[in-house]
Design a protein around this motif. Structure first.
Motif, PDB file in Angstrom:
ATOM      1  N   LYS A  63     -23.924 -22.379  25.574  1.00 29.52           N
ATOM      2  CA  LYS A  63     -24.454 -23.289  26.604  1.00 29.52           C
ATOM      3  C   LYS A  63     -25.366 -24.355  26.017  1.00 29.52           C
ATOM      4  O   LYS A  63     -25.316 -25.524  26.421  1.00 29.52           O
ATOM      5  CB  LYS A  63     -25.188 -22.479  27.680  1.00 29.52           C
ATOM      6  CG  LYS A  63     -24.287 -21.580  28.517  1.00 29.52           C
ATOM      7  CD  LYS A  63     -25.088 -20.903  29.620  1.00 29.52           C
ATOM      8  CE  LYS A  63     -24.194 -20.084  30.548  1.00 29.52           C
ATOM      9  NZ  LYS A  63     -23.588 -18.936  29.874  1.00 29.52           N
ATOM     10  N   ASN A  79     -30.282 -26.553  32.398  1.00 26.16           N
ATOM     11  CA  ASN A  79     -30.253 -26.010  33.758  1.00 26.16           C
ATOM     12  C   ASN A  79     -29.143 -26.649  34.580  1.00 26.16           C
ATOM     13  O   ASN A  79     -28.491 -25.982  35.393  1.00 26.16           O
ATOM     14  CB  ASN A  79     -31.604 -26.219  34.446  1.00 26.16           C
ATOM     15  CG  ASN A  79     -32.678 -25.297  33.871  1.00 26.16           C
ATOM     16  OD1 ASN A  79     -32.376 -24.240  33.328  1.00 26.16           O
ATOM     17  ND2 ASN A  79     -33.932 -25.705  33.991  1.00 26.16           N
ATOM     18  N   ARG A 136     -25.934 -24.990  33.506  1.00 28.45           N
ATOM     19  CA  ARG A 136     -25.831 -23.640  34.071  1.00 28.45           C
ATOM     20  C   ARG A 136     -25.427 -23.686  35.538  1.00 28.45           C
ATOM     21  O   ARG A 136     -24.606 -22.893  35.995  1.00 28.45           O
ATOM     22  CB  ARG A 136     -27.157 -22.908  33.908  1.00 28.45           C
ATOM     23  CG  ARG A 136     -27.438 -22.457  32.473  1.00 28.45           C
ATOM     24  CD  ARG A 136     -28.834 -21.897  32.352  1.00 28.45           C
ATOM     25  NE  ARG A 136     -29.072 -21.348  31.015  1.00 28.45           N
ATOM     26  CZ  ARG A 136     -30.271 -21.211  30.476  1.00 28.45           C
ATOM     27  NH1 ARG A 136     -31.356 -21.612  31.160  1.00 28.45           N
ATOM     28  NH2 ARG A 136     -30.408 -20.702  29.275  1.00 28.45           N
ATOM     29  N   ARG A 137     -26.005 -24.614  36.304  1.00 27.58           N
ATOM     30  CA  ARG A 137     -25.685 -24.741  37.721  1.00 27.58           C
ATOM     31  C   ARG A 137     -24.207 -25.100  37.911  1.00 27.58           C
ATOM     32  O   ARG A 137     -23.512 -24.555  38.763  1.00 27.58           O
ATOM     33  CB  ARG A 137     -26.578 -25.796  38.369  1.00 27.58           C
ATOM     34  CG  ARG A 137     -26.404 -25.869  39.904  1.00 27.58           C
ATOM     35  CD  ARG A 137     -27.325 -26.877  40.532  1.00 27.58           C
ATOM     36  NE  ARG A 137     -26.957 -28.239  40.157  1.00 27.58           N
ATOM     37  CZ  ARG A 137     -27.636 -29.012  39.326  1.00 27.58           C
ATOM     38  NH1 ARG A 137     -28.743 -28.558  38.748  1.00 27.58           N
ATOM     39  NH2 ARG A 137     -27.235 -30.239  39.042  1.00 27.58           N
ATOM     40  N   ARG A 179     -21.899 -22.140  37.029  1.00 30.26           N
ATOM     41  CA  ARG A 179     -21.868 -21.143  38.114  1.00 30.26           C
ATOM     42  C   ARG A 179     -20.942 -21.604  39.218  1.00 30.26           C
ATOM     43  O   ARG A 179     -20.197 -20.805  39.819  1.00 30.26           O
ATOM     44  CB  ARG A 179     -23.275 -20.911  38.656  1.00 30.26           C
ATOM     45  CG  ARG A 179     -24.151 -20.032  37.768  1.00 30.26           C
ATOM     46  CD  ARG A 179     -25.372 -19.511  38.523  1.00 30.26           C
ATOM     47  NE  ARG A 179     -26.237 -20.603  38.934  1.00 30.26           N
ATOM     48  CZ  ARG A 179     -27.236 -21.079  38.184  1.00 30.26           C
ATOM     49  NH1 ARG A 179     -27.489 -20.544  36.996  1.00 30.26           N
ATOM     50  NH2 ARG A 179     -27.993 -22.066  38.640  1.00 30.26           N
ATOM     51  N   GLY A 180     -20.972 -22.901  39.494  1.00 28.08           N
ATOM     52  CA  GLY A 180     -20.085 -23.451  40.524  1.00 28.08           C
ATOM     53  C   GLY A 180     -18.622 -23.361  40.134  1.00 28.08           C
ATOM     54  O   GLY A 180     -17.746 -23.257  41.016  1.00 28.08           O
ATOM     55  N   GLY A 228     -17.445 -20.882  38.444  1.00 30.65           N
ATOM     56  CA  GLY A 228     -17.121 -19.475  38.250  1.00 30.65           C
ATOM     57  C   GLY A 228     -17.211 -19.031  36.813  1.00 30.65           C
ATOM     58  O   GLY A 228     -16.646 -17.996  36.422  1.00 30.65           O
ATOM     59  N   GLU A 229     -17.943 -19.810  35.972  1.00 27.43           N
ATOM     60  CA  GLU A 229     -18.074 -19.497  34.553  1.00 27.43           C
ATOM     61  C   GLU A 229     -19.487 -19.063  34.194  1.00 27.43           C
ATOM     62  O   GLU A 229     -19.796 -18.828  33.040  1.00 27.43           O
ATOM     63  CB  GLU A 229     -17.699 -20.726  33.694  1.00 27.43           C
ATOM     64  CG  GLU A 229     -16.265 -21.135  33.791  1.00 27.43           C
ATOM     65  CD  GLU A 229     -15.383 -20.346  32.838  1.00 27.43           C
ATOM     66  OE1 GLU A 229     -15.934 -19.644  31.974  1.00 27.43           O
ATOM     67  OE2 GLU A 229     -14.156 -20.450  32.960  1.00 27.43           O
ATOM     68  N   GLY A 230     -20.366 -19.009  35.150  1.00 27.54           N
ATOM     69  CA  GLY A 230     -21.758 -18.688  34.854  1.00 27.54           C
ATOM     70  C   GLY A 230     -22.003 -17.245  34.613  1.00 27.54           C
ATOM     71  O   GLY A 230     -23.036 -16.819  34.152  1.00 27.54           O
TER      72      GLY A 230
END
Length: 455
Positions: A431, A443, A446-447, A450-451, A453-455
């Motif tokens: 990351k 950050n 990361r956001r 997550r959106g 589906g990889e977070g």
């Protein structure tokens, strides 16, 4: 053995005697110094030794003071104090000031060998701890042993360094990973980097060892031990004495034979079929599996005591999909080896498809795909059309390059997602590196992941 040792003592006769005793224990890279001042200067100048054996009482400088200077200049050098004074108070003070062990003259050869073995094991464990803290890819001391393992992945480079550290000892090693990740290749590299490199390396696929023949194959047998045994057989253990026995697919070993293997690992001896005379054996075990051994233990299919015995060092080979940066390097290598590989040339779109493909068969599957594609290419660069259909269908080919003459009219969010995920996978899912490459905040990345589906 591979260890750089310095002996510091003002008695030249003792230095000569001690150096010869170390040679008898298998240590050849031994340096002697009769002046503690010169010894301290060598460490301060940047010379590095794995072990320093320091006399307690010397006219120029006390041994404890020299140990403090050595540890200040070279923290990873392990120090052993050598003295004629057998007092607990003195020993405790030496250990408190940085020494790892304390030996009293005269030193029996067995005590010396044991102390050095313990000290080198501690040094190896400390190096493993340091490896996890390093930010830069570690450098191998024996790159020639690992030259067949092609990688530019930081994760793999750390794994190879960890393997090299394990290679220096005799601890059993367990290699785990999916099928096709190169477990035997890594085992051979560990053997090549070890003090046993000149002795045999014997790979045994445990799935192919018939249950009824296990003892005859491993332990050997005498003539007439059973029907049809017209000649005696040495067996795997005797054939690999002083070398490395590689037990591939150890999870397939039937439970009734696991106890027999465990006894050999614990006692270092066995008896051939047809004989009651025990034989000593000196082997290093490297085991490998693509099974979850802890799950097998829970189902009573694998002995926990054998598991903990073979897992002296544990190395997990990551699947190819977790190190996509290695795909171009491997592709060039495999294409260069084929008859029609055009010197390892592959078109950008074809390479992009490979970078997106998940490779359930890992490196072995990549090699098979490229050999087939090179045959179809017949000397020209490998193109996307030469790749198997499953690669094109499983890979998001439209992420690689829009078809010629067509504009990319997808929504901006979709283009952004494809680009971010492409960079994320190319960096080995790192990351921090991905955020730096994209020029966005960590950050924010990361956001977005997550959106997706990889977070």
């Amino acid at each position: 053995m591979e260890a750089r040792i310095m002996i510091v003592d003002d008695d030249l006769d003792f230095l000569d005697l001690f150096a010869r005793k170390l040679a008898e224990c298998g240590f050849s890279d031994v340096w002697i110094e009769d002046s503690p001042e010169r010894a301290a200067a060598r460490f301060k100048a940047g010379e590095r030794f794995d072990i320093a054996m320091v006399d307690m009482t010397m006219p120029e400088m006390e041994g404890i003071e020299l140990v403090e200077k050595i540890k200040a200049a070279s923290p990873r050098t392990e120090c052993i104090m050598v003295t004629a004074v057998n007092e607990a108070r003195v020993a405790v003070e030496c250990l408190r000031r940085g020494a790892y062990d304390y030996l009293v003259k005269p030193i029996p050869k067995e005590d010396l060998a044991l102390s050095l073995s313990r000290t080198l094991e501690r040094r190896r464990l400390m190096a493993l701890i340091d490896l996890g803290k390093q930010k830069k890819p570690p450098q191998l001391r024996h790159p020639e042993a690992f030259e067949k393992i092609l990688t530019r992945s930081p994760k793999m480079m750390r794994l190879l360094k960890e393997a090299e550290l394990h290679a220096a000892s005799d601890v059993p090693v367990l290699i785990t990973g999916e099928s096709g990740t190169g477990k035997e290749l890594l085992a051979r590299a560990i053997h090549a980097a070890s003090p046993r490199a000149a002795a045999p390396f014997l790979p045994v696929n445990m799935a192919s060892v018939a249950g009824s023949l296990f003892e005859a194959e491993f332990f050997g047998h005498t003539k007439g031990a059973f029907t049809g045994a017209e000649k005696e057989r040495a067996g795997y253990l005797s054939s690999t004495n002083r070398g490395t026995l590689f037990l591939d697919e150890i999870g397939n070993l039937p439970p009734e034979h696991q106890g027999k293997l465990l006894r050999v690992l614990q006692d270092g001896e066995f008896a051939r079929l047809g004989s009651s005379v025990p034989k000593k054996v000196d082997i290093r075990i490297i085991a490998a599996t693509n099974e979850d051994l802890e799950a097998l233990i829970a189902r009573k299919r694998f002995r926990p005591d054998l598991y903990y015995r073979i897992r002296g060092g544990w190395l997990h080979l990551p699947p190819l999909r977790e190190r996509p940066e290695d795909i171009p390097l491997l592709a060039e290598h495999f294409l260069g080896r084929t008859a029609f590989g055009a010197g390892g040339v592959i078109e950008e779109e074809a390479l992009c498809l490979l970078m997106e493909y998940p490779f359930p068969g890992n490196v072995r599957e990549l090699m098979s795909i490229l050999q087939s594609a090179a045959n179809l290419a017949r000397g020209r660069p490998v193109a996307a059309a030469d790749l198997p259909r499953e690669v094109a269908s499983a890979s998001a080919s439209r992420r690689c390059r829009p078809p010629a003459g067509h504009a990319d009219h997808r929504p901006l969010a979709a283009v952004e997602q494809d680009h971010i995920l492409s960079v994320y996978r190319a960096t080995g899912r790192n990351k921090a590196r991905t955020a730096r490459t994209l020029g966005i905040g960590l950050n924010t990345l990361r956001r977005k992941l997550r959106g997706y589906g990889e977070g």
